[in-house]
Every structure is written in structure tokens, then in C-alpha cells.
Write an enzyme that holds these catalytic residues in place. Structure first.
Site, short mmCIF file in Angstrom:
data_model
loop_
_atom_site.label_atom_id
_atom_site.label_comp_id
_atom_site.label_asym_id
_atom_site.label_seq_id
_atom_site.Cartn_x
_atom_site.Cartn_y
_atom_site.Cartn_z
N THR A 449 -1.43 -11.33 1.78
CA THR A 449 -2.51 -11.29 3.10
C THR A 449 -3.54 -11.89 2.89
OG1 THR A 449 -0.79 -9.54 3.79
CG2 THR A 449 -2.89 -9.66 4.98
N GLY A 532 -2.94 -5.99 1.38
CA GLY A 532 -2.67 -5.04 0.48
C GLY A 532 -1.56 -3.97 0.78
N GLY A 533 -0.61 -4.48 1.70
CA GLY A 533 0.26 -3.73 2.33
C GLY A 533 0.14 -2.68 2.77
N1 GLU Z 1 3.41 -7.45 5.75
C1 GLU Z 1 2.49 -6.41 5.45
C2 GLU Z 1 1.84 -5.83 6.53
O1 GLU Z 1 1.69 -6.59 7.91
C3 GLU Z 1 1.10 -7.01 4.70
C4 GLU Z 1 1.51 -7.61 3.39
C5 GLU Z 1 0.48 -7.24 2.27
O2 GLU Z 1 -0.76 -7.32 2.59
O3 GLU Z 1 0.85 -7.14 1.18
O4 GLU Z 1 1.48 -4.69 6.63
#
Ligand code: GLU
Length: 636
Positions: A449, A532-533
Site C-alpha cells: 500500500t 501497513g494492513g
Molecule cells: N489491503 C489492506 C487494506 O485495505 C492494505 C494492505 C496493506 O497496507 O498492507 O486495509
């Protein structure tokens, strides 16, 4: 007093300083349009007169890259902090920051700059976010004095059943879900660009894509991060002809310092420039996406079980980016705006802030601040897990989650005298809560991201976070078009019956948390965000506390060591967290088994100083450091 102050000779008396955006008639964002058109017309005239390309990227100016003899664009200077006036751009990549700044130089506004910078990130940082994915825009309109947000999240194809990720009643293993057509949501970024531009843009999309197209065509200089991220995906890319052709050089990662070109992506940007977003959602790009999803281009000899996806042309045709109500909480004497559902970012950051508001953090020792952060995070994550999903499919009790009464009730679970609660903590019951929610564990962080932040001379602000989910997304590039498809649908739960279960046309819950904070006078104070999820949320929360409670300047707030607890037994922390703080937290009963291998988060943002000064800041060292530029740097 904040660390970064304007030099004396540029300071003006407080009462003489024009208040941002209030001295103009008409929308500041729209007013930029006239100026931009004028500047573009002049640029064109001058360019034609000298026989040059009208808006050649990176041709001049301090922040611009230079072209080498073969046309490749060299990276502009990279600095993680910049101070000055008139506009600022921060991203994690110097090419992207320069592209955004170039747009500001040409008279574009913060929305224009954000789009140009995000298009460039799709070229130079293709594994973290691109037109193959989606994102969330938070926009402060200075003239209207309002914050708007756009949900450009990927969407599950209509044919998606709630059991899409189950086989024989068991979840398909994560790695197989990820590298498959099943995880690929309908991409939203291009529609997000379109919606933002329609409402606020001052420059045409083709102009904004031009710097990125030039760099995709002529090439950029590969850095260590790019090599690392390619290597992380090597085995996957080798299993797909499209990904091998697009991203590998003789079957391997390109070397650091080499020139990398992506002519297919340049052509894709050209198509979108010529035909508009319809080329992406209805035209030949849509067809190529659907072909790739339905028949992933698996290389000969690959043994991986690659499940095809369910996306149809109508899914692309039907895709819509949506205006959403941003979240808003009062914290101390500031107002914190964030992203509402389907992102869990704004509600979770907001709930945690409301919980923390019950403590005088500024008067507590560091380890107590960290302890309370961890406790507030666990409580807010319990509620996130139970209630957050796509608001078009489930009732998300946003108001209840963000009410001070609910936070006050949740705070009662924090032990006095201070000691760690047993985790996971249970979810609470905010007003408006449906009674059928089920608590879910939070997905681990993956660190992909990208976030970027822009502001312009009119005081407008954009915080944009976008993603293809994993580093490298699904690992499957669209054949002949130069970009990877996301694996965003792995952000859904695998089980049916939950707030965040899969469904046709539904958007998976996100953690993305672009944030804009207004000061007690209602003027922008700071804007920022992070990848960072799930740790996006905790990272943004910690930066907010560092800024408001601990009175750090943005570069310090970003650089400070991070920790988090996603409502699980263990608290994650960076190795740089002072040992004394680690010991104190352990003494309270927190489990801190080992520091995280990777840093937590990769923040950039802009702080708004007195007298219209701007302080752009990006990570100084994490993930190789980011890039900040201002339009008119102040000289010391
Ligand atoms: N897919 C994740 C989200 O939208 C972000 C992925 C990431 O930053 O690692 O929360």
C-alpha cells in the site's frame, strides 16, 4: 512550541495573517481551474514555439529528475523533510513527489497533484498500489471549509458467493487465495481519479498522467526497495507470462541502479489519456482485465494451482467510486477526520482517540502513554472486528462507535492501577449495533500500500491511500498492459455470515486511514496516512497522539518508534522502542516477545505551520525513506 518555525523575515503579525481560504470568492479548488488552464495554454504556446513537447516531465527545477542520454529519467533529489510555502507533496518515492510538485508548479491544485503523484507511484512503485487496485481519498476543500471522502475500493464481482474462499468447508490457504483470480476485485483507482477530478479537478486527466507516462516509457532508476519487492515476488512472477514479461529482466529482478521501463503501462496510460476512464472500465483494458482474471496467463511448467476468477465485463462497467461521509471526532481541541466504512480506519482511530481522551497523556511518562495506546487499540480493534464491513451490505453503527459515551464505557475496562488486560478483549455494544455480529481476528500486517499527501496554494488538502493489498498484489499482471491486479478480496473474511464476509458487489473491509486534522480554529493542522494492513490504524493513531498530546513536530511524530496491539495476546513493537519502555510494559503484564522484522508503517504527511508555512515530512529511514517537497522552499 513546535520545532519547525518560519524564518523571522517571513513572519507576519498574527492578526494580519490572511486566514487560509477565507479571503477568496468561489471554491478555491475550482478557482484553481482557471489559473491552471491559463498556465497550460501558456506552456503549450511556449512549447510549440521552441518545438518541444508541451509538458515534458522532469525537465527543469530543483525537484525534477534529469534525463540521461537514452532518455531515462534520473531520480529527483530525495529528502524526507521540506519546509516552505505555496504547496507541498509527500509520498514514499521521489519521482512521485516531483510529479505532484510539477502539477502544483503548473497551477494545478491538491487534487490534481495527488492524481499525478499516484499515477507515478503506479510506475515506480508498482507492487504497492496502481490502477490495478483501489484506495480512499480524503479531501479538504478550503473554500467550502469541508472534508469529503471518496471510496474507490475494489469490489467483488457480482457472481461472488459468500463461500467463495471455502473448499470442502475449509478456507482455501491464504497463498492460494492470494495468487488466484478469486482474490481480484474490480479495480477502483481510475474511477476514484475520475470522481475527484469531476468535482475538484482543474487539469485534464491526460495532463496529469503525462509525467508518469513519460517515466514508464523512458525508464526510471531502480532502487534497493524496488529490487527487494521484486525479489519477494520472484517465484510468483515466474509462474505468469504476463508478470515475467512486465517485471523481470531475463527471469530475474532488475539490478539496483539499472534503468527500468514499462512500455505496456505507458501505452495503458496513453489509452486512458486518449479515451478517458471508459478505456479502463468498458474498452480494451477492461477486456484484458477480464481475460486475465478468467484465464490467468500461467507459464508453462508452473505447478501452482491457480484458480480463475469470476469477474465479467459488466462488473467493470458497473463499477462506481462513491462519495462517503468521512468520520469526525473531536480530540482535545482538534477535529480529526478519517475514512468511514468500508474502511475501518476512521472509526477505529476515532474510537481509540475517544478512549484516550480520558487521560492526560501529556502529563504521563512515556511507558504509560504506550500502555494506554495499546489498551485503547485492543478495545477499538475488538469493535472493529465485530461491526465493520461494507455499509451497502451491513449496518455499521458508525455513530455509536464514535460516540464519547461508548468510549467512556469501553475505557472502564482499562485496569486501574495500570496493568495489561487479558487479550483478546471482548467487543462492546455501541448504540445501533446489530445483534448478529461475530468477533473476527485481525489480519496480520503485510506492509504494502501507499499513502501520499498534497496541499496547494489555496489551502486545499488531499490525503490519499491506495493499494493492491499484498506487496505485488495477486502477482498476476494484466497481459500486455503493464500493471498487476490486486488481491484485495483476501481482505474479506473466509467464512460467510459475518459483517465482512464476501458477497457479490460487496467491498472488503479496509484498514486504510487517510487522516486530516483541523486545529481549534478549524484550519488544517496536519494530514497524513500510512500503509501497513491493520497496523495502518495503529500507526496513524500513534502519529496523532505524538502530534497532539506529545506536541512533537511531524518529522519526530513519524520517526518515533512504534508499537501496537491488534487485540491479540502479543504486542508488536519495533526494535527501536527504548528498552526501558519495553521493560515497563512487560512489568504491566504485556507480552512483547520479539521486535517486528519489518518496520511498522510508512508514513508521510504535511503539517500546517503558522503564517501559511508548510512542513512536509516522510519516513526518514523506514523502507528506504520517503520524499517531501514544497513549492517555495524557505531558505535559512
Ligand atoms: N489491503 C489492506 C487494506 O485495505 C492494505 C494492505 C496493506 O497496507 O498492507 O486495509
Amino acid at each position: 512550541m513546535r520545532g519547525y518555525r518560519l524564518p523571522h523575515h517571513r513572519r507576519v503579525e498574527e492578526d494580519l495573517a490572511p486566514s487560509r481560504g477565507t479571503d477568496m470568492s468561489g471554491s478555491a479548488l475550482r478557482r484553481g481551474r482557471l489559473l491552471a488552464l491559463l498556465v497550460m495554454a501558456l506552456t503549450l504556446v511556449v512549447a510549440l514555439a521552441v518545438g518541444a513537447s508541451p509538458a515534458g516531465a522532469h525537465g527543469k527545477g530543483d525537484g525534477d529528475g534529469d534525463k540521461d542520454d537514452h532518455g531515462a529519467v534520473h531520480p529527483p533529489d530525495k529528502q524526507s523533510v521540506a519546509t516552505g510555502y505555496g504547496g507541498a507533496v509527500t509520498t514514499l518515492d521521489p519521482y512521485a513527489t516531483a510529479a505532484g510538485l510539477e502539477v502544483l508548479e503548473k497551477g494545478g491544485n491538491a487534487v490534481d497533484a495527488a492524481i499525478a503523484a499516484s499515477a507515478m507511484l503506479g510506475v515506480t512503485r508498482p507492487y504497492d498500489g496502481s490502477i490495478g487496485g483501489g484506495g480512499f481519498f480524503l479531501i479538504y476543500d478550503a473554500e467550502e471549509d469541508e472534508v469529503a471522502s471518496i471510496d474507490a475500493r475494489e469490489t467483488a464481482p457480482l457472481a461472488t458467493p459468500p463461500t467463495v474462499f471455502l473448499e470442502n468447508g475449509q478456507p482455501i490457504p491464504y497463498d492460494e487465495r492470494r495468487v488466484s483470480g478469486l482474490s481480484q476485485g474490480v479495480p477502483g483507482l481510475v474511477a476514484g481519479w475520475e470522481l475527484a477530478l469531476e468535482e475538484y479537478g482543474t487539469m485534464p486527466l491526460h495532463k496529469l498522467l503525462q509525467p508518469a507516462r513519460v517515466v514508464a516509457e523512458r525508464g526510471f532508476v531502480v532502487d534497493a526497495e524496488y529490487v527487494d519487492r521484486t525479489e519477494d515476488n520472484l517465484e510468483i512472477f515466474r509462474d505468469f507470462t504476463s508478470s515475467t514479461e512486465t517485471f523481470l529482466v531475463d527471469g530475474a529482478a532488475p539490478e539496483e541502479g539499472s534503468i527500468f521501463r514499462n512500455p505496456d503501462l505507458a501505452r495503458t496510460y496513453k489509452l486512458i489519456s486518449r479515451e478517458g476512464p471508459d478505456a479502463f472500465y468498458e474498452g480494451e483494458i477492461a477486456e484484458a482485465i477480464v481475460d486475465t482474471v478468467q484465464e490467468p496467463p500461467v507459464a508453462e511448467g508452473a505447478t501452482r494451482n491457480v484458480r480463475p476468477g469470476l469477474m465479467e465485463l459488466e462488473d467493470l462497467d458497473d463499477y462506481e467510486a462513491k462519495w462517503r461521509e468521512p468520520t469526525e471526532v473531536d480530540y482535545r481541541d482538534h477535529t480529526v477526520f478519517g475514512m468511514g466504512p468500508p474502511s475501518s480506519g476512521g472509526t477505529t482511530v476515532g474510537e481509540a482517540l475517544n478512549i484516550l481522551e480520558g487521560y492526560e497523556l501529556s502529563e504521563l511518562p512515556e511507558h504509560d502513554v504506550l500502555h494506554l495506546l495499546v489498551e485503547a487499540e485492543a478495545l477499538a480493534f475488538a469493535d472493529r472486528g465485530k461491526y465493520l464491513g461494507d455499509p451497502d451490505f451491513v449496518d455499521v453503527p458508525v455513530e455509536g462507535l464514535l460516540s464519547q459515551e461508548f468510549a467512556d464505557e469501553r475505557r472502564e475496562l482499562i485496569l486501574e492501577p495500570f496493568a495489561a488486560t487479558e487479550k483478546p478483549v471482548p467487543a462492546g455494544t455501541p448504540e445501533g449495533a446489530p445483534d448478529d455480529g461475530v468477533v473476527l481476528a485481525s489480519a496480520a500486517a503485510s506492509g504494502s500500500t501507499m499513502h501520499l499527501t498534497t496541499t496547494d496554494r489555496w489551502g486545499n488538502v488531499v490525503a490519499l491511500t491506495f493499494t493492491i493489498e499484498e506487496i505485488g498484489g495477486s502477482g498476476i499482471a494484466v497481459d500486455g498492459y503493464g500493471f498487476l491486479l490486486n488481491n484485495e478480496l483476501t481482505d474479506f473474511a473466509t467464512d460467510p455470515g459475518l459483517a465482512n464476509s464476501p458477497d457479490g458487489g460487496k467491498r472488503p473491509r479496509s484498514s486504510i486511514s487517510p487522516t486530516i486534522v483541523l486545529d481549534p480554529d478549524g484550519e488544517p493542522f496536519a494530514a497524513y496516512g500510512s500503509p501497513g494492513g491493520a497496523t495502518i490504524i495503529t500507526t496513524v493513531l500513534q502519529v496523532t497522539v505524538n502530534l497532539i498530546d506529545l506536541d512533537m513536530a511531524l518529522p519526530d511524530a513519524i520517526a518515533a518508534p512504534r508499537l501496537n496491539n491488534l487485540n491479540s495476546e502479543n504486542t508488536n513493537f519495533e526494535a527501536s522502542l527504548p528498552v526501558a519502555a519495553q521493560e515497563a510494559l512487560k512489568a504491566y503484564g504485556h507480552n512483547l516477545p520479539a521486535p517486528t522484522e519489518d518496520p511498522i508503517g510508512n508514513v508521510n504527511g504535511i503539517e500546517f505551520l503558522d503564517d501559511d508555512g508548510l512542513l512536509g515530512a516522510a519516513e526518514p529511514t523506514r523502507f528506504g525513506g520517503g520524499s517531501a517537497l514544497v513549492l517555495e522552499p524557505w531558505a535559512d
